[in-house]
Design a protein around this motif. Structure first.
Motif, mmCIF file in Angstrom:
data_model
loop_
_atom_site.group_PDB
_atom_site.id
_atom_site.type_symbol
_atom_site.label_atom_id
_atom_site.label_comp_id
_atom_site.label_asym_id
_atom_site.label_seq_id
_atom_site.Cartn_x
_atom_site.Cartn_y
_atom_site.Cartn_z
ATOM 1 N N PRO A 33 0.841 -1.206 0.000
ATOM 2 C CA PRO A 33 0.000 0.000 0.000
ATOM 3 C C PRO A 33 0.868 1.244 0.000
ATOM 4 C CG PRO A 33 0.026 -1.002 2.176
ATOM 5 C CD PRO A 33 0.778 -1.931 1.273
ATOM 6 N N GLY A 34 0.519 2.188 -0.839
ATOM 7 C CA GLY A 34 1.311 3.412 -0.887
ATOM 8 C C GLY A 34 0.650 4.458 -1.756
ATOM 9 N N ASP A 35 0.860 5.713 -1.390
ATOM 10 C CA ASP A 35 0.325 6.843 -2.134
ATOM 11 C C ASP A 35 1.517 7.648 -2.647
ATOM 12 O OD1 ASP A 35 -0.914 9.023 -3.196
ATOM 13 O OD2 ASP A 35 -1.924 9.646 -1.348
ATOM 14 N N LEU A 36 1.834 7.511 -3.930
ATOM 15 C CA LEU A 36 3.009 8.171 -4.479
ATOM 16 C C LEU A 36 2.876 9.686 -4.487
ATOM 17 C CD1 LEU A 36 3.790 5.816 -7.494
ATOM 18 C CD2 LEU A 36 5.091 6.022 -5.380
ATOM 19 N N SER A 37 1.660 10.180 -4.404
ATOM 20 C CA SER A 37 1.495 11.631 -4.359
ATOM 21 C C SER A 37 1.934 12.206 -3.016
ATOM 22 C CB SER A 37 0.035 12.014 -4.640
ATOM 23 O OG SER A 37 -0.826 11.521 -3.621
ATOM 24 N N ASP A 38 2.087 11.355 -2.003
ATOM 25 C CA ASP A 38 2.609 11.781 -0.704
ATOM 26 C C ASP A 38 4.134 11.697 -0.768
ATOM 27 O OD1 ASP A 38 3.157 12.364 1.913
ATOM 28 O OD2 ASP A 38 2.203 10.570 2.750
ATOM 29 N N LEU A 39 4.742 12.707 -1.357
ATOM 30 C CA LEU A 39 6.176 12.663 -1.628
ATOM 31 C C LEU A 39 7.005 12.515 -0.363
ATOM 32 C CD1 LEU A 39 6.353 15.490 -4.315
ATOM 33 C CD2 LEU A 39 6.258 13.023 -4.706
ATOM 34 N N ALA A 40 6.522 13.097 0.740
ATOM 35 C CA ALA A 40 7.287 13.059 1.992
ATOM 36 C C ALA A 40 7.394 11.653 2.560
ATOM 37 C CB ALA A 40 6.654 13.995 3.015
ATOM 38 N N SER A 41 6.523 10.742 2.105
ATOM 39 C CA SER A 41 6.525 9.372 2.645
ATOM 40 C C SER A 41 7.436 8.431 1.880
ATOM 41 C CB SER A 41 5.095 8.804 2.631
ATOM 42 O OG SER A 41 4.678 8.534 1.291
ATOM 43 N N LEU A 42 7.969 8.856 0.742
ATOM 44 C CA LEU A 42 8.646 7.917 -0.149
ATOM 45 C C LEU A 42 10.004 7.460 0.373
ATOM 46 C CD1 LEU A 42 7.702 9.296 -3.681
ATOM 47 C CD2 LEU A 42 6.511 7.630 -2.225
ATOM 48 N N GLU A 43 10.716 8.319 1.078
ATOM 49 C CA GLU A 43 11.998 7.901 1.661
ATOM 50 C C GLU A 43 11.780 6.758 2.652
ATOM 51 O OE1 GLU A 43 15.136 8.797 1.236
ATOM 52 O OE2 GLU A 43 15.037 10.603 -0.009
ATOM 53 N N ALA A 44 10.785 6.922 3.524
ATOM 54 C CA ALA A 44 10.498 5.872 4.507
ATOM 55 C C ALA A 44 9.991 4.610 3.830
ATOM 56 C CB ALA A 44 9.478 6.381 5.525
ATOM 57 N N LEU A 45 9.178 4.758 2.792
ATOM 58 C CA LEU A 45 8.692 3.593 2.043
ATOM 59 C C LEU A 45 9.857 2.821 1.453
ATOM 60 C CD1 LEU A 45 6.469 1.905 0.622
ATOM 61 C CD2 LEU A 45 6.539 3.594 -1.232
ATOM 62 N N ALA A 46 10.788 3.529 0.827
ATOM 63 C CA ALA A 46 11.945 2.871 0.223
ATOM 64 C C ALA A 46 12.789 2.159 1.275
ATOM 65 C CB ALA A 46 12.787 3.889 -0.536
ATOM 66 N N ALA A 47 13.011 2.808 2.407
ATOM 67 C CA ALA A 47 13.807 2.193 3.473
ATOM 68 C C ALA A 47 13.144 0.922 3.984
ATOM 69 C CB ALA A 47 14.009 3.188 4.610
ATOM 70 N N ASP A 48 11.832 0.957 4.118
ATOM 71 C CA ASP A 48 11.102 -0.230 4.574
ATOM 72 C C ASP A 48 11.206 -1.362 3.558
ATOM 73 O OD1 ASP A 48 9.099 -1.584 6.361
ATOM 74 O OD2 ASP A 48 7.875 -1.447 4.543
ATOM 75 N N LEU A 49 11.078 -1.046 2.275
ATOM 76 C CA LEU A 49 11.166 -2.079 1.239
ATOM 77 C C LEU A 49 12.550 -2.715 1.206
ATOM 78 C CD1 LEU A 49 9.211 -0.360 -1.689
ATOM 79 C CD2 LEU A 49 8.440 -2.249 -0.247
ATOM 80 N N VAL A 50 13.582 -1.907 1.314
ATOM 81 C CA VAL A 50 14.951 -2.438 1.296
ATOM 82 C C VAL A 50 15.193 -3.343 2.499
ATOM 83 C CG1 VAL A 50 17.369 -1.770 1.576
ATOM 84 C CG2 VAL A 50 15.910 -0.552 -0.064
ATOM 85 N N SER A 51 14.634 -2.959 3.646
ATOM 86 C CA SER A 51 14.796 -3.766 4.845
ATOM 87 C C SER A 51 14.070 -5.106 4.732
ATOM 88 C CB SER A 51 14.279 -2.993 6.064
ATOM 89 O OG SER A 51 14.290 -3.789 7.221
ATOM 90 N N ARG A 52 12.868 -5.078 4.192
ATOM 91 C CA ARG A 52 12.050 -6.289 4.106
ATOM 92 C C ARG A 52 12.403 -7.169 2.913
ATOM 93 N NH1 ARG A 52 6.221 -3.884 3.920
ATOM 94 N NH2 ARG A 52 5.653 -6.063 3.631
ATOM 95 N N TYR A 53 12.888 -6.545 1.832
ATOM 96 C CA TYR A 53 13.146 -7.297 0.598
ATOM 97 C C TYR A 53 14.542 -6.946 0.088
ATOM 98 C CZ TYR A 53 8.051 -7.432 0.915
ATOM 99 O OH TYR A 53 6.766 -7.584 1.339
#
Length: 256
Positions: free
Chosen positions: A67-87
């Motif tokens: 789940p993610g909202d790409l229009s929320d630009l401020a959230s993308l750094e944290a999203l990327a960090a979470d993905l790298v950690s999990r996958y």
């Protein structure tokens, strides 16, 4: 690794490595998610509509909905960090998500908020997400960034001024990133240039649209064969028309 050996590695890595597809719950993104999963790739399907993916995930349980909202630009750094950690095996990013407000620029519907939302989703978000994932991707044995653009990046249409501008920007960003990465690492930067494709975004306009499934298949074949620029469907004619008949290209794309 030089360009030829990198392209050879692309052909030999099928089943494809773990791939993040943005805009994965509709249109081209959904077709890419399905076909990559069928090819054996574990797919991270980023979107906002989990229900749209439910039937596909039932058949391919290794598809993960993100789940993610790409229009929320401020959230993308944290999203990327979470993905790298999990996958940690994530090795391919396909920046596919996009929107088009099909209105003339001087119409009342073309508000500042609409302009900003279109630019954020189509251009800024792919840049920010790519930048956030870049250190991880560069650490992989082989990795890919795939940006989905449009023929309208090369000749705009009147009712899609902002969309055309964002796709032109994404086209140039792809070329610039590719130049920056040359000779420095194992990251291949790919552009997939679309014609008019039959998706929910294009519903009710245009004729002879390419099915989303065929567009996705051509992208995957381009990745399989190691191409840097994947001209999909009728977009294959754009380089030729740019050189020999630019006015004809402009007329064709104005009608899309």
């Amino acid at each position: 690794m030089n360009s030829s050996s990198l392209k050879h590695s692309a052909a030999s890595l099928f089943p494809w490595p773990r791939t993040l597809v943005t805009g994965a719950t509709s249109g081209i993104g959904l077709a890419l998610t399905r076909q990559l999963a069928e090819a054996g790739a574990p797919v991270l399907a980023l979107g906002r509509n989990a229900e749209a993916l439910a039937p596909l995930r039932a058949v391919h349980p290794h598809i993960e909905f993100i789940p993610g909202d790409l229009s929320d630009l401020a959230s993308l750094e944290a999203l990327a960090a979470d993905l790298v950690s999990r996958y940690p095996d994530l090795a391919c990013l396909i920046n596919n998500a996009g929107m088009q407000h099909n209105v003339l620029f001087d119409q009342a519907e073309c508000t500042a908020e609409r302009i900003r939302s279109e630019i954020d989703l189509n251009l800024t978000a792919p840049m920010v997400l790519t930048r956030a994932l870049l250190p991880h991707l560069r650490s992989q044995r082989a990795a890919w960034v795939v940006n989905v653009t449009s023929g309208l990046a090369f000749a705009p249409k009147p009712s899609a001024a902002v969309y055309s501008a964002t796709k032109a920007g994404l086209h140039l960003f792809t070329e610039a990133l590719r130049l920056q990465m040359q000779g420095r690492n194992k990251l291949q930067v790919v552009e997939a240039i679309m014609p008019l494709v039959d998706t929910p975004m294009t519903q009710g306009r245009g004729r002879n649209k390419l099915p989303a499934s065929e567009a996705a298949a051509q992208v995957i074949e381009g990745l399989r064969t190691g191409r840097d620029n994947i001209w999909v469907g009728k977009a294959k004619g754009i380089p030729w028309l740019q050189r020999l008949a630019p006015s004809l290209l402009a007329r064709i794309l104005r009608g899309g």
